[in-house]
Design a protein around this motif. Structure first.
Motif, PDB file in Angstrom:
ATOM      1  N   PHE A 297      23.563  27.004 -12.280  1.00 52.78           N
ATOM      2  CA  PHE A 297      23.691  25.714 -12.872  1.00 52.78           C
ATOM      3  C   PHE A 297      23.140  24.730 -11.573  1.00 52.78           C
ATOM      4  CE2 PHE A 297      26.630  26.660 -16.421  1.00 52.78           C
ATOM      5  CZ  PHE A 297      25.674  26.349 -17.310  1.00 52.78           C
ATOM      6  N   ILE A 300      19.330  25.728 -10.385  1.00 52.10           N
ATOM      7  CA  ILE A 300      18.369  25.204 -11.417  1.00 52.10           C
ATOM      8  C   ILE A 300      18.200  23.850 -11.589  1.00 52.10           C
ATOM      9  CG2 ILE A 300      17.869  25.541 -13.728  1.00 52.10           C
ATOM     10  CD1 ILE A 300      19.205  28.322 -14.107  1.00 52.10           C
ATOM     11  N   GLY A 301      19.238  23.228 -11.449  1.00 50.17           N
ATOM     12  CA  GLY A 301      19.297  21.821 -11.281  1.00 50.17           C
ATOM     13  C   GLY A 301      18.271  21.401 -10.193  1.00 50.17           C
ATOM     14  N   LEU A 390      12.832  25.460 -17.684  1.00 50.13           N
ATOM     15  CA  LEU A 390      14.212  25.518 -16.781  1.00 50.13           C
ATOM     16  C   LEU A 390      15.471  24.924 -17.587  1.00 50.13           C
ATOM     17  CD1 LEU A 390      13.395  25.029 -13.029  1.00 50.13           C
ATOM     18  CD2 LEU A 390      14.227  27.193 -14.153  1.00 50.13           C
ATOM     19  N   VAL A 391      15.038  23.784 -18.233  1.00 53.43           N
ATOM     20  CA  VAL A 391      16.194  22.992 -18.824  1.00 53.43           C
ATOM     21  C   VAL A 391      16.849  23.922 -19.711  1.00 53.43           C
ATOM     22  CG1 VAL A 391      16.771  21.110 -20.131  1.00 53.43           C
ATOM     23  CG2 VAL A 391      15.401  20.493 -17.938  1.00 53.43           C
ATOM     24  N   LEU A 394      19.031  26.778 -18.852  1.00 50.77           N
ATOM     25  CA  LEU A 394      20.470  26.622 -18.371  1.00 50.77           C
ATOM     26  C   LEU A 394      21.411  27.184 -19.444  1.00 50.77           C
ATOM     27  CD1 LEU A 394      20.316  22.730 -17.437  1.00 50.77           C
ATOM     28  CD2 LEU A 394      20.630  25.119 -15.685  1.00 50.77           C
ATOM     29  N   VAL A 397      22.506  31.032 -18.455  1.00 57.20           N
ATOM     30  CA  VAL A 397      23.220  30.977 -17.234  1.00 57.20           C
ATOM     31  C   VAL A 397      24.599  31.712 -17.449  1.00 57.20           C
ATOM     32  CG1 VAL A 397      24.458  30.095 -15.339  1.00 57.20           C
ATOM     33  CG2 VAL A 397      22.236  29.369 -16.170  1.00 57.20           C
TER      34      VAL A 397
END
Length: 412
Positions: A297, A300-301, A390-391, A394, A397
């Motif tokens: 998390f 990726i952020g 990518l968003v 999430l 994950v």
């Protein structure tokens, strides 16, 4: 003595070094070819579009490897698969060298690239399966460091290729010497793989499980029907796209969008690769402390923020900081996905093959997708497709959480 205090057996430590060495050699081989792409374009007289089609031969070879790797590793084992696939990779490098520096033949180079793609892809699955086994025996996260070794191999290969090109060293001689080094090193290293040794398994129960697993079918088709495996594969696909987009486009995007020189564009790519290597080396500590899900998390952020800064920053130094964040954020997704796919040792070859197959499609789709977007909105702005993917990724994950199907035994 508590399990965490039990030291790993000597063969596990030897296998750890051997696997890292194979990762590095694989990266060296692939980067050696990429470093001579300009020479291929010049020697074959290709346009950019024709070169893109030629490069597709390597991607197709890699995809074919991913489709067949589960069955091959299941039947032959990781050491023999890695050795045989690296031999094919070495032959491919020599054939490419002949096609460029000897015969100036596009079909010959295409055949060589397909061999490189297939050999490298098959080795990729075999070494990831073996790396996951070593990781379980060590009882701590180490997979990202193996991928860091691959990154170091690519940096070395790119550097040697650039030096060879600068010195006017013939392409055929460069690739042939690289092929010999990579093949010899791999053949020596795989002898220390755990699955190459009768004492590589921790106990008799492990041996029985492995033997039973090999006596049945490879399980690849069954793995394609497992929701968790497919979802992990989708996450790996997005992370491979995140990494591959930077590899293919970040230098060009900074040249076009931020007005830097060609040499500076190459330096931007180097910043990304260096950040990836740092993230994969240091990320193991974070993964052991906080676990896969929280760390992914967070990383990726970082990637989302990094790409946004790289695109929108008015200052080039600030944009470079964004590239570094992008590299750190992209560093762990692929290796953690491979670890998650290999949680159950008896199913590892099939699941790693499926996850890798899904993930590698990013390398087929990535270059044309970003290129087509770049024609309409500019190359720099086209990079925003990365955070757009990518968003929502999430949500995938949590699928990387350790599978409860099997617990690795304690080494003694």
């Amino acid at each position: 003595m508590p399990p965490a205090a039990v030291p790993p057996a000597p063969q596990v430590l030897a296998a750890r070094t051997a696997v890292a060495f194979v990762f590095a050699l694989n990266g060296l081989a692939v980067a050696s070819w990429f470093s001579r792409v300009p020479a291929a374009r010049e020697g074959l007289g290709l346009t950019a579009g024709q070169l893109g089609l030629l490069l597709l031969a390597m991607s197709l070879g890699a995809i074919l490897a991913m489709v067949t790797a589960g069955a091959v590793v299941h039947r032959a084992g990781s050491p023999r698969t890695a050795a045989g696939a690296t031999a094919l990779l070495a032959v491919g490098l020599v054939v490419v060298g002949l096609g460029i520096g000897g015969w100036a033949s596009v079909p010959v180079v295409a055949v060589g690239l397909a061999a490189i793609g297939y050999g490298s892809g098959l080795t990729d699955v075999a070494m990831n399966v073996e790396a996951a086994l070593v990781e379980r025996r060590l009882r701590r996260t180490i997979m990202p460091r193996f991928h860091a070794a691959w990154s170091l191999g690519t940096v070395t290969g790119a550097g040697l290729g650039a030096a060879s090109a600068h010195a006017g060293f013939p392409v055929l001689a460069h690739l042939a010497l690289t092929a010999a080094l990579v093949l010899f090193g791999t053949l020596v290293a795989v002898r220390s793989f755990l699955t190459a040794r009768p004492d590589g398994y921790a106990d008799q129960a492990d041996d029985a499980s492995a033997t039973a697993g090999r006596s049945r079918d490879s399980g690849v088709l069954r793995a394609w029907r497992e929701p968790r495996t497919l979802l992990v594969g989708l996450l790996v696909l997005v992370m491979a796209f995140t990494e591959g987009t930077a590899n293919d486009w970040v230098a060009v995007a900074f040249i076009d969008g931020h007005g830097v020189s060609e040499a500076a564009g190459a330096a931007v790519f180097a910043i990304f690769v260096a950040a990836m290597t740092v993230g994969r080396t240091a990320g193991t500590i974070a993964l052991d402390r906080w676990g896969r899900v929280p760390v992914l998390f967070a990383t990726i952020g970082l990637a989302v923020v990094g790409v946004a800064i790289a695109v929108f920053a008015d200052s080039t130094p600030v944009a470079l900081a964004g590239v570094a964040l992008w590299g750190l954020g992209a560093s762990l997704g692929f290796p953690v996905g491979m670890s998650a796919a290999a949680d159950d040792e008896s199913r590892a070859p099939a699941r790693v093959s499926v996850v890798a197959t899904i993930g590698y499609t990013a390398f087929l789709a990535g270059p044309p997708v970003v290129g087509l977007l770049g024609d309409h909105v500019g190359t720099l702005q086209a990079l925003l497709v990365v955070p757009i993917l990518l968003v929502p990724a999430l949500a995938l994950v949590p699928t990387t959480r350790k599978s409860p199907e099997r617990t690795a035994p304690i080494d003694s």
